[in-house]
Design a protein around this motif. Structure first.
Motif, PDB file in Angstrom:
ATOM      1  N   ASP A   1     152.770 -24.438 240.889  1.00 38.19           N
ATOM      2  CA  ASP A   1     153.791 -25.489 240.796  1.00 38.19           C
ATOM      3  C   ASP A   1     154.094 -25.843 239.345  1.00 38.19           C
ATOM      4  N   ALA A   2     153.068 -25.876 238.516  1.00 40.13           N
ATOM      5  CA  ALA A   2     153.287 -26.166 237.093  1.00 40.13           C
ATOM      6  C   ALA A   2     154.103 -25.060 236.439  1.00 40.13           C
ATOM      7  N   ALA A   3     153.819 -23.815 236.808  1.00 40.51           N
ATOM      8  CA  ALA A   3     154.587 -22.696 236.262  1.00 40.51           C
ATOM      9  C   ALA A   3     156.047 -22.778 236.691  1.00 40.51           C
ATOM     10  N   ALA A   4     156.280 -23.098 237.960  1.00 38.42           N
ATOM     11  CA  ALA A   4     157.648 -23.200 238.455  1.00 38.42           C
ATOM     12  C   ALA A   4     158.410 -24.300 237.721  1.00 38.42           C
ATOM     13  N   GLU A   5     157.754 -25.435 237.514  1.00 36.43           N
ATOM     14  CA  GLU A   5     158.409 -26.540 236.819  1.00 36.43           C
ATOM     15  C   GLU A   5     158.743 -26.178 235.372  1.00 36.43           C
ATOM     16  N   ALA A   6     157.856 -25.405 234.736  1.00 37.00           N
ATOM     17  CA  ALA A   6     158.061 -25.032 233.334  1.00 37.00           C
ATOM     18  C   ALA A   6     158.899 -23.765 233.176  1.00 37.00           C
ATOM     19  N   GLY A   7     159.210 -23.082 234.292  1.00 32.63           N
ATOM     20  CA  GLY A   7     159.937 -21.818 234.203  1.00 32.63           C
ATOM     21  C   GLY A   7     159.091 -20.712 233.606  1.00 32.63           C
ATOM     22  N   ALA A   8     157.777 -20.755 233.837  1.00 34.80           N
ATOM     23  CA  ALA A   8     156.853 -19.748 233.309  1.00 34.80           C
ATOM     24  C   ALA A   8     156.593 -18.670 234.352  1.00 34.80           C
ATOM     25  N   VAL A   9     156.172 -17.499 233.892  1.00 39.11           N
ATOM     26  CA  VAL A   9     155.875 -16.363 234.758  1.00 39.11           C
ATOM     27  C   VAL A   9     154.416 -16.433 235.212  1.00 39.11           C
ATOM     28  N   ILE A  10     154.176 -16.127 236.488  1.00 35.55           N
ATOM     29  CA  ILE A  10     152.827 -16.069 237.060  1.00 35.55           C
ATOM     30  C   ILE A  10     152.516 -14.622 237.447  1.00 35.55           C
ATOM     31  N   ILE A  11     151.414 -14.068 236.931  1.00 27.37           N
ATOM     32  CA  ILE A  11     150.950 -12.731 237.331  1.00 27.37           C
ATOM     33  C   ILE A  11     149.539 -12.866 237.900  1.00 27.37           C
ATOM     34  N   PRO A  12     149.369 -12.704 239.216  1.00 31.12           N
ATOM     35  CA  PRO A  12     148.025 -12.772 239.803  1.00 31.12           C
ATOM     36  C   PRO A  12     147.167 -11.615 239.297  1.00 31.12           C
ATOM     37  N   PHE A  13     145.878 -11.871 239.092  1.00 28.79           N
ATOM     38  CA  PHE A  13     144.951 -10.875 238.557  1.00 28.79           C
ATOM     39  C   PHE A  13     143.680 -10.893 239.406  1.00 28.79           C
ATOM     40  N   GLY A  14     143.301  -9.716 239.918  1.00 29.66           N
ATOM     41  CA  GLY A  14     142.080  -9.601 240.705  1.00 29.66           C
ATOM     42  C   GLY A  14     140.962  -9.012 239.879  1.00 29.66           C
ATOM     43  N   GLY A  15     140.726  -7.699 240.053  1.00 29.31           N
ATOM     44  CA  GLY A  15     139.689  -7.037 239.271  1.00 29.31           C
ATOM     45  C   GLY A  15     140.235  -6.262 238.083  1.00 29.31           C
ATOM     46  N   GLY A  16     141.550  -6.114 237.994  1.00 26.59           N
ATOM     47  CA  GLY A  16     142.151  -5.394 236.870  1.00 26.59           C
ATOM     48  C   GLY A  16     142.094  -3.890 236.999  1.00 26.59           C
ATOM     49  N   SER A  17     141.921  -3.368 238.219  1.00 26.44           N
ATOM     50  CA  SER A  17     141.751  -1.917 238.400  1.00 26.44           C
ATOM     51  C   SER A  17     143.059  -1.193 238.680  1.00 26.44           C
ATOM     52  N   ASN A  18     144.156  -1.908 238.823  1.00 26.95           N
ATOM     53  CA  ASN A  18     145.430  -1.298 239.211  1.00 26.95           C
ATOM     54  C   ASN A  18     145.843  -0.182 238.248  1.00 26.95           C
ATOM     55  N   ILE A  19     146.409   0.906 238.790  1.00 29.84           N
ATOM     56  CA  ILE A  19     146.835   2.017 237.942  1.00 29.84           C
ATOM     57  C   ILE A  19     148.322   2.328 238.101  1.00 29.84           C
ATOM     58  N   ALA A  20     149.094   1.339 238.583  1.00 29.60           N
ATOM     59  CA  ALA A  20     150.529   1.564 238.787  1.00 29.60           C
ATOM     60  C   ALA A  20     151.395   0.654 237.929  1.00 29.60           C
ATOM     61  N   GLY A  21     150.812  -0.053 236.967  1.00 31.16           N
ATOM     62  CA  GLY A  21     151.605  -0.945 236.138  1.00 31.16           C
ATOM     63  C   GLY A  21     151.998  -2.225 236.846  1.00 31.16           C
ATOM     64  N   SER A  22     151.155  -2.694 237.774  1.00 29.88           N
ATOM     65  CA  SER A  22     151.469  -3.893 238.548  1.00 29.88           C
ATOM     66  C   SER A  22     151.065  -5.187 237.854  1.00 29.88           C
ATOM     67  N   LEU A  23     150.331  -5.100 236.744  1.00 35.93           N
ATOM     68  CA  LEU A  23     149.764  -6.297 236.131  1.00 35.93           C
ATOM     69  C   LEU A  23     150.433  -6.722 234.839  1.00 35.93           C
ATOM     70  N   GLU A  24     151.057  -5.821 234.121  1.00 37.77           N
ATOM     71  CA  GLU A  24     151.510  -6.162 232.779  1.00 37.77           C
ATOM     72  C   GLU A  24     152.819  -6.939 232.785  1.00 37.77           C
ATOM     73  N   PRO A  25     152.995  -7.833 231.826  1.00 37.76           N
ATOM     74  CA  PRO A  25     154.275  -8.526 231.706  1.00 37.76           C
ATOM     75  C   PRO A  25     155.392  -7.554 231.354  1.00 37.76           C
ATOM     76  N   ILE A  26     156.604  -7.898 231.739  1.00 43.57           N
ATOM     77  CA  ILE A  26     157.762  -7.087 231.393  1.00 43.57           C
ATOM     78  C   ILE A  26     157.957  -7.120 229.876  1.00 43.57           C
ATOM     79  N   PRO A  27     158.164  -5.958 229.235  1.00 41.42           N
ATOM     80  CA  PRO A  27     158.417  -5.953 227.786  1.00 41.42           C
ATOM     81  C   PRO A  27     159.587  -6.867 227.424  1.00 41.42           C
ATOM     82  N   GLY A  28     159.409  -7.623 226.344  1.00 43.83           N
ATOM     83  CA  GLY A  28     160.475  -8.497 225.886  1.00 43.83           C
ATOM     84  C   GLY A  28     160.572  -9.812 226.626  1.00 43.83           C
TER      85      GLY A  28
END
Length: 612
Positions: free
Chosen positions: A124-151
Motif C-alpha cells: 500500500d505504501a508503494a502504491a501511494e508513492a508510485g514505487a515499484v514492488i518486486i517480490p523476492f524469494g530465494g533469488g534462484s530465478n534464471i529467466a530475468g524475473s527479478l531485475e528492475p527494468i533498465p532506466g
C-alpha cells in the motif's frame, strides 16, 4: 541481521562450496573435447565487492521512513550488498553481468516483512508513492524475473519474503498444508517431515528457492510424475494487492468461471505478492528408490519413456539422458577402484558383446515410491518395458548417487565461468509425437549458432517430467566465450528458443518467462493470447508498479530506453509492447556478437571446498 539466508552475490549457492575435478579423471578430457577448454587453466580472480559500481538509491526520505515504520528499522535496508543481492537471479546472463560490473538498475531498498499485515503495508505504501514492488524469494530465478527494468525512474522496492517461512497448519484428513510463501525448500520439507509428511516438490533449485517463487513461476520438480507440477500441488493461496487481499480456499476443484488460481500461478509478481499457499501434501513413503538403466540409443530411451507413461506404472521420476549428457554424467564420476571398477568394466564388455556402440549409450533414472510391495510391482512393470526397448537395469547404486548430488549441478556452471566458459539451460515441453523433431531441430539450431559465432560449443539433453500427452526436454549448452559473452550467449539462446516454437514446443516448461523468454510469448500463445494477458495485467495493475515489464515485453531484445518506456506505458498503449518478429533481430545480434567489447573485470575464484 535479518536472519534470512541468501546465496553469494557473485554465483550459485553458499560460500565455501564448489565443484572440483581433480578426483574425476575423465572430466578434464571431456571438457577439452566438448568446449575446447582446459580446466587446468587457473580460474579468474574475483572482483572485490567494493570495486562494484553500485548506483545510489532513488529513495525519498518520507518513503524510507514509512517502510521502516512498517517492517522495523533493522528490516528496511539500503546498504549496497543487500541491494546487489536482490538485483538479479542466477541466470548465466545475470552472473556474466555482475562479474563484469554491469549492474544496471539496482533496487533502492530491500524490505523484510514479518507477516502478511506488513506485506500489505509495504504494498500500500508503494502504491501511494508510485514505487515499484518486486517480490523476492530465494533469488534462484534464471529467466530475468527479478531485475528492475533498465532506466526505471521510480523507486524500486525489493520485497524479500524470507521471514515468512513457516508451515502454519496441516489438515491431515485432507492431505493439505498451509505454508508461508517465503519458506525455502529444505525448511518446509524439514517442518513437514517432522510430522511425517512431504510436499514432494524438488526442483533443481530446491535448496535455495521458495514456495512462493515456485508458484509465481509455475515450477516443476524432479518427482512431478508422481506429485504433479506446482500448479497441481497448489490448491489455494493468499495474495496481497494494493488495498486488498485475494483469498482462495483450498478446494479440490471448482466451476466458478475463469480460474483466478490459474491466473496467479505463473504471474511472476505482476498481480500481487503471494503470502501463503495451501498445498497438497503426502505421507512420507515407506520405500523410496531410484534405479538406473542404460538404453542402447536415445530413440530407444524416448520410446521406453513413452510406453511407461501409457502403462499402469506410475513412477515418481522418469528421466533419460541423450548420449552426450550420458557421457557428461560418466565423466563427472570419481575414479572407480577395486570391485566397483571390475564390475563397471564387466558391464561395458557385456554391452559391447551385445553389439552396443557405447558412444550412443543413454543413461536413465527411474524413481519408485510407496510400500515395499507397490515398489516391487512398479519395478517389474517398468523392467519389462525397459527390456522390450533393449535397455538394461544397472541397480540403485548410480541412482542413489544421482539422488545425493542432484542439487549440486549449478556449482559446475560457476566453475566453468571462472575459466572462461558459459554454460546454461533451456527447457521445453511438447507432445510425444513431436519430441524427436524438437530434439533434432534444437541440436541442429545450436550447432548452427556455434558455427556462426566461430566457437566450439556443446549441447546435450535429457527427458524429464513425463505426462499423458508428452514430456519435458531439458537442454544444457556451453561454449568457451570471448570478450563479449552476453552477445554470444544471446545468439545461441535465440537459436534454441526459436527452434522450440518453430517445432511446436513451448518456450519454457518450468523456468518461467521473465525478460529472458518474453520475446517469444506471441509465438507461443498467439497474438490474441498476448492481448488477453496484457488486458489482465493492465486492469489488475493500472499504475504498473507490480514487477513491471515481466512476461509481456521485448525483454532483453529491447534497448534499455524501450524497456523503461514499455514498463511505464499507459494501459491503452500496452499491446504495442508485444513480441516483435524474431528472426531479423537474431541476425542483428549475431553480427553484434562478433564485435569487440571492453575487457571484463576479473571473475571470482571457485570456492576451495567441494560440493561433495
Amino acid at each position: 541481521m535479518t536472519g534470512v539466508k541468501h546465496m553469494k552475490w557473485w554465483g550459485w549457492g553458499v560460500e565455501g562450496v564448489g565443484f572440483h575435478w581433480q578426483d574425476k579423471p575423465a572430466f578434464r578430457p571431456f571438457v577439452q573435447k566438448a568446449v575446447a577448454l582446459d580446466v587446468k587453466v587457473p580460474p579468474s580472480k574475483p572482483i572485490a565487492f567494493e570495486d562494484l559500481t553500485v548506483p545510489a538509491p532513488i529513495l525519498a526520505d518520507e518513503l524510507r521512513e514509512t517502510l521502516e515504520r512498517i517492517v522495523g528499522l533493522g528490516y528496511a535496508l539500503t546498504d549496497d550488498e543487500s541491494r546487489v543481492v536482490h538485483t538479479f537471479g542466477k541466470s548465466i546472463r545475470d552472473l556474466l553481468r555482475i562479474r563484469r560490473n554491469e549492474l544496471g538498475r539496482v533496487p533502492d531498498i530491500v524490505v523484510y516483512p514479518a507477516d502478511e499485515a506488513q506485506v500489505q503495508g509495504v504494498v500500500d505504501a508503494a502504491a501511494e508513492a508510485g514505487a515499484v514492488i518486486i517480490p523476492f524469494g530465494g533469488g534462484s530465478n534464471i529467466a530475468g524475473s527479478l531485475e528492475p527494468i533498465p532506466g526505471e525512474q521510480r523507486t524500486v522496492i525489493s520485497l524479500d519474503m524470507g521471514r515468512l517461512n513457516r508451515v502454519l497448519e496441516i489438515d491431515e484428513y485432507s492431505g493439505l498444508a498451509r505454508i508461508q510463501a517465503g519458506a525455502q525448500g529444505p525448511d518446509l520439507e524439514e517442518q513437514l517431515n517432522s510430522k511425517g509428511w512431504t510436499l514432494g516438490h524438488f526442483p533443481d533449485s530446491f535448496t535455495h528457492s521458495t514456495l512462493g517463487g515456485w508458484v509465481a513461476t509455475r515450477s516443476s520438480g524432479m518427482q512431478s510424475d508422481k506429485y504433479g507440477d506446482i500448479a497441481d500441488i497448489a490448491r489455494g493461496l493468499r495474495m496481497v494487492r494494493p488495498g486488498e487481499l485475494v483469498v482462495l480456499r483450498p478446494l479440490p476443484s471448482t466451476s466458478t468461471g475463469p480460474s483466478v488460481r490459474e491466473m496467479i500461478i505463473g504471474s511472476e509478481g505482476r498481480l500481487g505478492v503471494i503470502t501463503e499457499v495451501w498445498v497438497n501434501v503426502h505421507r512420507q513413503p515407506a520405500v523410496r528408490e531410484v534405479q538406473a538403466y542404460f538404453f542402447p540409443t536415445w530413440d530407444a530411451g524416448l520410446a521406453a519413456m513413452h510406453e511407461i507413461a501409457e502403462s499402469d506404472a506410475s513412477p515418481s521420476i522418469t528421466r533419460v539422458s541423450d548420449a552426450r549428457e550420458s557421457g557428461f554424467s560418466l565423466a563427472t564420476r570419481k575414479e572407480s577402484k577395486g570391485f566397483s571398477a571390475v564390475a563397471q568394466n564387466t558391464l561395458m564388455n557385456v554391452l559391447k558383446r551385445r553389439g552396443w556402440n557405447l558412444d550412443d549409450m543413454c543413461l536413465s533414472f527411474i524413481g519408485y515410491e510407496g510400500t515395499s510391495k507397490h515398489v516391487s510391482y512398479e519395478k517389474r512393470l517398468v523392467g519389462s518395458i525397459v527390456r522390450k526397448h533393449g535397455g538394461i537395469g544397472v541397480g540403485k547404486g548410480p541412482g542413489a548417487l544421482y539422488d545425493q548430488k542432484k542439487f549440486d549441478t549449478p556449482y559446475l556452471r560457476d566453475f566453468l565461468l571462472d575459466r572462461g566458459a558459459a554454460a546454461d539451460v533451456s527447457e521445453t515441453a511438447a507432445p510425444w509425437s513431436k519430441l524427436k523433431s524438437v530434439y533434432d531441430n534444437t541440436i541442429a539450431a545450436a550447432n548452427r549458432a556455434y558455427d556462426e559465432l566461430g566457437v566450439h560449443g556443446w549441447i546435450m539433453c535429457h527427458l524429464s517430467h513425463s505426462y499423458h500427452s508428452g514430456a519435458c526436454l531439458y537442454f544444457t549448452f556451453a561454449f568457451k566465450h570471448d570478450e563479449n559473452p552476453v552477445a554470444q550467449y544471446q545468439v545461441v539462446k535465440d537459436a534454441i528458443q526459436q527452434a522450440f516454437v518453430d517445432s511446436g514446443a513451448t518456450l519454457s516448461h518450468h523456468h518461467a518467462v521473465g525478460l529472458e523468454h518474453a520475446p517469444w510469448m506471441e509465438e507461443d500463445i498467439s497474438t490474441g493470447g498476448v492481448h488477453l494477458m496484457q488486458a489482465l495485467f493492465d486492469a489488475a495493475d493500472p499504475q504498473g508498479i507490480l514487477n513491471p515489464g515481466k512476461i509481456l515485453s521485448r525483454g532483453f531484445h529491447a534497448a534499455p530506453e524501450e524497456q523503461a518506456s514499455a514498463a511505464a506505458a499507459p494501459a491503452a498503449a500496452a499491446p504495442a509492447a508485444t513480441a516483435p518478429a524474431r528472426k531479423p533481430a537474431a541476425a542483428k545480434r549475431s553480427a553484434a556478437a562478433k564485435e569487440s567489447a571492453p575487457e571484463s573485470t576479473s571473475a571470482p575464484e571457485s570456492a576451495p571446498a567441494t560440493a561433495e
